[in-house]
Scaffold this motif. Structure first.
Motif, PDB file in Angstrom:
ATOM      1  N   LEU A 160       0.829  -1.268   0.033  1.00 27.95           N
ATOM      2  CA  LEU A 160       0.049  -0.022   0.169  1.00 27.95           C
ATOM      3  C   LEU A 160       0.800   1.336   0.040  1.00 27.95           C
ATOM      4  O   LEU A 160       2.014   1.279   0.602  1.00 27.95           O
ATOM      5  CB  LEU A 160      -0.913   0.101   1.316  1.00 27.95           C
ATOM      6  CG  LEU A 160      -1.966  -1.062   1.432  1.00 27.95           C
ATOM      7  CD1 LEU A 160      -2.613  -1.274   2.822  1.00 27.95           C
ATOM      8  CD2 LEU A 160      -2.844  -1.008   0.357  1.00 27.95           C
ATOM      9  N   PRO A 161       0.402   2.297  -0.663  1.00 24.83           N
ATOM     10  CA  PRO A 161       1.110   3.544  -0.427  1.00 24.83           C
ATOM     11  C   PRO A 161       1.049   4.279   0.696  1.00 24.83           C
ATOM     12  O   PRO A 161       1.897   5.188   0.883  1.00 24.83           O
ATOM     13  CB  PRO A 161       0.691   4.380  -1.595  1.00 24.83           C
ATOM     14  CG  PRO A 161      -0.959   3.929  -1.680  1.00 24.83           C
ATOM     15  CD  PRO A 161      -0.768   2.390  -1.397  1.00 24.83           C
ATOM     16  N   ALA A 162       0.382   3.864   1.761  1.00 26.55           N
ATOM     17  CA  ALA A 162       0.069   4.616   2.938  1.00 26.55           C
ATOM     18  C   ALA A 162       1.297   4.566   3.772  1.00 26.55           C
ATOM     19  O   ALA A 162       2.148   3.597   3.899  1.00 26.55           O
ATOM     20  CB  ALA A 162      -1.159   3.718   3.824  1.00 26.55           C
ATOM     21  N   ILE A 193       7.360   4.279   6.841  1.00 26.51           N
ATOM     22  CA  ILE A 193       5.882   4.266   7.596  1.00 26.51           C
ATOM     23  C   ILE A 193       6.202   4.820   8.858  1.00 26.51           C
ATOM     24  O   ILE A 193       7.350   5.007   9.641  1.00 26.51           O
ATOM     25  CB  ILE A 193       5.080   3.151   7.637  1.00 26.51           C
ATOM     26  CG1 ILE A 193       5.771   2.248   8.598  1.00 26.51           C
ATOM     27  CG2 ILE A 193       4.827   2.725   6.207  1.00 26.51           C
ATOM     28  CD1 ILE A 193       4.879   0.793   8.676  1.00 26.51           C
ATOM     29  N   GLU A 194       5.179   5.618   9.387  1.00 25.68           N
ATOM     30  CA  GLU A 194       4.961   6.210  10.822  1.00 25.68           C
ATOM     31  C   GLU A 194       3.756   5.690  11.492  1.00 25.68           C
ATOM     32  O   GLU A 194       2.678   5.705  10.877  1.00 25.68           O
ATOM     33  CB  GLU A 194       5.009   7.810  10.651  1.00 25.68           C
ATOM     34  CG  GLU A 194       4.999   8.452  11.794  1.00 25.68           C
ATOM     35  CD  GLU A 194       4.646  10.230  11.566  1.00 25.68           C
ATOM     36  OE1 GLU A 194       4.717  10.789  12.428  1.00 25.68           O
ATOM     37  OE2 GLU A 194       4.853  10.655  10.322  1.00 25.68           O
ATOM     38  N   GLN A 219      -5.221  11.687  11.754  1.00 22.78           N
ATOM     39  CA  GLN A 219      -5.222  11.684  10.044  1.00 22.78           C
ATOM     40  C   GLN A 219      -4.377  10.634   9.553  1.00 22.78           C
ATOM     41  O   GLN A 219      -3.262  10.665   9.042  1.00 22.78           O
ATOM     42  CB  GLN A 219      -4.728  13.174   9.740  1.00 22.78           C
ATOM     43  CG  GLN A 219      -5.721  14.137  10.212  1.00 22.78           C
ATOM     44  CD  GLN A 219      -5.040  15.659   9.897  1.00 22.78           C
ATOM     45  OE1 GLN A 219      -3.884  15.941   9.543  1.00 22.78           O
ATOM     46  NE2 GLN A 219      -6.089  16.426   9.530  1.00 22.78           N
ATOM     47  N   PRO A 220      -4.488   9.270   9.669  1.00 24.59           N
ATOM     48  CA  PRO A 220      -3.740   8.233   9.422  1.00 24.59           C
ATOM     49  C   PRO A 220      -4.185   8.058   7.769  1.00 24.59           C
ATOM     50  O   PRO A 220      -5.339   8.199   7.357  1.00 24.59           O
ATOM     51  CB  PRO A 220      -4.259   7.254  10.324  1.00 24.59           C
ATOM     52  CG  PRO A 220      -5.696   7.272  10.437  1.00 24.59           C
ATOM     53  CD  PRO A 220      -5.870   8.748  10.915  1.00 24.59           C
ATOM     54  N   ASP A 221      -3.306   7.433   7.025  1.00 19.89           N
ATOM     55  CA  ASP A 221      -3.400   7.178   5.671  1.00 19.89           C
ATOM     56  C   ASP A 221      -3.953   5.626   5.848  1.00 19.89           C
ATOM     57  O   ASP A 221      -4.854   5.250   4.872  1.00 19.89           O
ATOM     58  CB  ASP A 221      -2.157   6.889   4.903  1.00 19.89           C
ATOM     59  CG  ASP A 221      -1.416   8.335   4.803  1.00 19.89           C
ATOM     60  OD1 ASP A 221      -2.181   9.188   4.817  1.00 19.89           O
ATOM     61  OD2 ASP A 221      -0.278   8.136   4.801  1.00 19.89           O
ATOM     62  N   ALA A 222      -3.746   4.956   6.851  1.00 18.28           N
ATOM     63  CA  ALA A 222      -4.268   3.608   7.024  1.00 18.28           C
ATOM     64  C   ALA A 222      -4.477   3.110   8.372  1.00 18.28           C
ATOM     65  O   ALA A 222      -3.745   3.660   9.272  1.00 18.28           O
ATOM     66  CB  ALA A 222      -3.287   2.379   6.212  1.00 18.28           C
ATOM     67  N   ILE A 223      -5.242   2.116   8.647  1.00 18.46           N
ATOM     68  CA  ILE A 223      -5.533   1.666   9.802  1.00 18.46           C
ATOM     69  C   ILE A 223      -5.461   0.174   9.987  1.00 18.46           C
ATOM     70  O   ILE A 223      -5.632  -0.761   9.297  1.00 18.46           O
ATOM     71  CB  ILE A 223      -6.969   1.941  10.247  1.00 18.46           C
ATOM     72  CG1 ILE A 223      -7.313   3.506  10.306  1.00 18.46           C
ATOM     73  CG2 ILE A 223      -7.434   1.401  11.834  1.00 18.46           C
ATOM     74  CD1 ILE A 223      -8.806   3.956  10.274  1.00 18.46           C
ATOM     75  N   LEU A 224      -4.873  -0.275  10.997  1.00 20.67           N
ATOM     76  CA  LEU A 224      -4.848  -1.813  11.590  1.00 20.67           C
ATOM     77  C   LEU A 224      -6.116  -1.844  12.580  1.00 20.67           C
ATOM     78  O   LEU A 224      -5.865  -1.185  13.665  1.00 20.67           O
ATOM     79  CB  LEU A 224      -3.345  -2.283  12.143  1.00 20.67           C
ATOM     80  CG  LEU A 224      -3.387  -3.418  13.013  1.00 20.67           C
ATOM     81  CD1 LEU A 224      -3.458  -4.609  11.642  1.00 20.67           C
ATOM     82  CD2 LEU A 224      -2.122  -3.480  13.803  1.00 20.67           C
ATOM     83  N   ALA A 249      -7.069   2.803   3.902  1.00 21.44           N
ATOM     84  CA  ALA A 249      -6.962   1.495   3.791  1.00 21.44           C
ATOM     85  C   ALA A 249      -7.060   0.874   5.317  1.00 21.44           C
ATOM     86  O   ALA A 249      -6.805   1.393   5.979  1.00 21.44           O
ATOM     87  CB  ALA A 249      -5.638   0.990   3.214  1.00 21.44           C
ATOM     88  N   VAL A 250      -7.437  -0.234   5.276  1.00 18.26           N
ATOM     89  CA  VAL A 250      -7.743  -0.793   6.657  1.00 18.26           C
ATOM     90  C   VAL A 250      -7.357  -2.295   6.561  1.00 18.26           C
ATOM     91  O   VAL A 250      -7.458  -3.091   5.422  1.00 18.26           O
ATOM     92  CB  VAL A 250      -9.246  -0.899   7.108  1.00 18.26           C
ATOM     93  CG1 VAL A 250      -9.261  -1.663   8.358  1.00 18.26           C
ATOM     94  CG2 VAL A 250      -9.533   0.330   7.052  1.00 18.26           C
ATOM     95  N   VAL A 251      -6.219  -2.667   7.324  1.00 18.55           N
ATOM     96  CA  VAL A 251      -5.826  -4.162   7.245  1.00 18.55           C
ATOM     97  C   VAL A 251      -6.342  -4.633   8.659  1.00 18.55           C
ATOM     98  O   VAL A 251      -6.260  -4.031   9.783  1.00 18.55           O
ATOM     99  CB  VAL A 251      -4.194  -4.207   7.517  1.00 18.55           C
ATOM    100  CG1 VAL A 251      -3.972  -5.652   7.559  1.00 18.55           C
ATOM    101  CG2 VAL A 251      -3.946  -3.652   6.059  1.00 18.55           C
TER     102      VAL A 251
END
Length: 399
Positions: A160-162, A193-194, A219-224, A249-251
């Motif tokens: 992912l680009p996140a 990543i951060e 303000q995340p790009d993606a979430i676990l 994106a969500v994983v």
């Protein structure tokens, strides 16, 4: 063998079909699980192991002896699980213990097994500590661990680009372990990543509004996500209402399992990368046979819990057959390196750490005909998602 005995949950006791009494030469497995605390998973799980017991006894039992499973409810509490284990060993004379759902309960049962020198075959508890940091001579685990599932998901997440990631997980052993290992594995693949935020709601008591607001503020790009069960339903509904998942994106661990995806119905998220069990799309001889037998007995489709319960008792029976004895050390010796069939194909109980190589399906969530489903899925062989033996040796305490 015409007589088939299945011990079932009934006030902490057991009974057989036709209420037939057990015999002195029956072989007993003591099974413990959180039936009253998480019925959405444990009821299909119980149906799975009941089907396994019927099949085992219909095929001649354990070297000619009838298999009996004596089942107890731990109510989701480690202390009650240990009490149940003690009763099963001291009063019922079981040959081994099996089961467990929550990771903290699995660790408590593993410690009991170590102290009492009893064979324990964990089904569901996923924390890596079960077989590594707190692993012991007497404890084995069936399901792919947090490390294994995290490795499968991190493989996809790295594409992912996140760059900005946040996490949501229940605040107990399972959630803490899952987040820690996923962070380590993904950061190793993507040093750019951060990690910008995290939320740790109490398991079973999520207040989804504040959790969603806090994550959105980072303000995340993606979430676990590691939430499951009723907590997942609340999180998804609140997240959908507030737009948390829009263009993010969500994983997510476990979300593709029918136990957790089906209750969401048409509110199911779309495009989440998940581990799960797309029972409707698996076409192999082993799974076809399991699906046919399960649907014939219950007039319902299996959930992942069904596979876990079924496979756990089938594999336990293989251990007992190979050992040719109920002696604990002989059971341990028989289990180490044992290969056994499952609805997903063959798996092995590794001698080095007692972790099974059973894998998981990884895919994406979607909504079809008003129901949540998994699409674009593939089976990931668990053996390919474990660290090298040299690392595993450093994880386990010396015995």
């Amino acid at each position: 063998m015409k007589r088939v005995l299945i011990a079932a949950l009934l006030g902490g006791t057991f009974f057989g079909s036709g209420l037939a009494p057990t015999r002195a030469d029956d072989i007993k497995i003591g099974e413990i699980n959180s039936y009253s605390a998480l019925p959405g998973f444990t009821e299909p799980y119980r149906k799975g192991w009941q089907l396994a017991v019927e099949e085992i006894n219909a095929a001649g039992g354990i070297n000619g002896k009838t298999l009996v499973v004596v089942s107890k409810d731990d109510a989701g509490k480690p202390a009650e699980a240990v009490t149940a284990a003690n009763e099963l060993v001291s009063s019922e004379g079981v040959a081994m213990l099996a089961g467990g759902f929550f990771s903290n309960i699995g660790l408590a049962l593993a410690d009991f097994a170590k102290q009492k020198k009893v064979f324990y075959f964990a089904g569901e508890p996923l924390t890596d500590a079960m077989v590594w940091a707190h692993g012991n001579h007497y404890t084995f685990r069936l399901r792919p661990s947090n490390y294994m599932q995290a490795a499968m998901l991190a493989e996809e997440a790295a594409k992912l680009p996140a760059k900005r990631w946040a996490t949501i997980a229940p605040n107990y052993e399972y959630g803490q372990s899952a987040v820690a290992v996923f962070k380590n594995l993904l950061s190793a693949k993507r040093p750019d990543i951060e990690w910008v935020g995290e939320q740790w709601p109490t398991q079973g008591k999520i207040d989804a509004g504040p959790v969603v607001a806090a994550i959105a503020a980072t303000q995340p790009d993606a979430i676990l996500n590691v939430e499951f069960g009723p907590d997942l339903v609340k999180l998804v509904r609140e997240g959908n209402t507030r737009g948390l998942f829009k263009d993010r994106a969500v994983v997510s661990f476990l979300t593709g399992e029918p136990e957790y995806l089906e209750p969401l119905k048409d509110e199911a998220p779309q495009g989440w990368i998940v581990t799960g069990y797309p029972w409707y799309g698996i076409h192999t001889p082993a799974h076809d046979a399991f699906l046919k037998a399960y649907e014939a007995k219950y007039n319902d489709h299996p959930r992942l819990g069904s596979v876990v319960g079924y496979t756990l008792i089938k594999a336990a029976a293989e251990v007992l057959r190979k050992a040719g004895s109920t002696d604990t050390d002989k059971l341990v010796g028989a289990a180490e390196g044992l290969s056994f069939p499952t609805p997903f194909g063959n798996a092995t109980l590794r001698a080095i750490d007692h972790q099974a190589t059973l894998g998981a399906f990884v895919g994406k969530t979607a909504v079809q005909d008003g129901k949540g489903v998994m699409v674009d899925f593939a089976y990931r062989d668990g053996a390919k998602y474990l660290p090298p033996d040299s690392e595993v040796k450093t994880f386990r305490p010396a015995e």
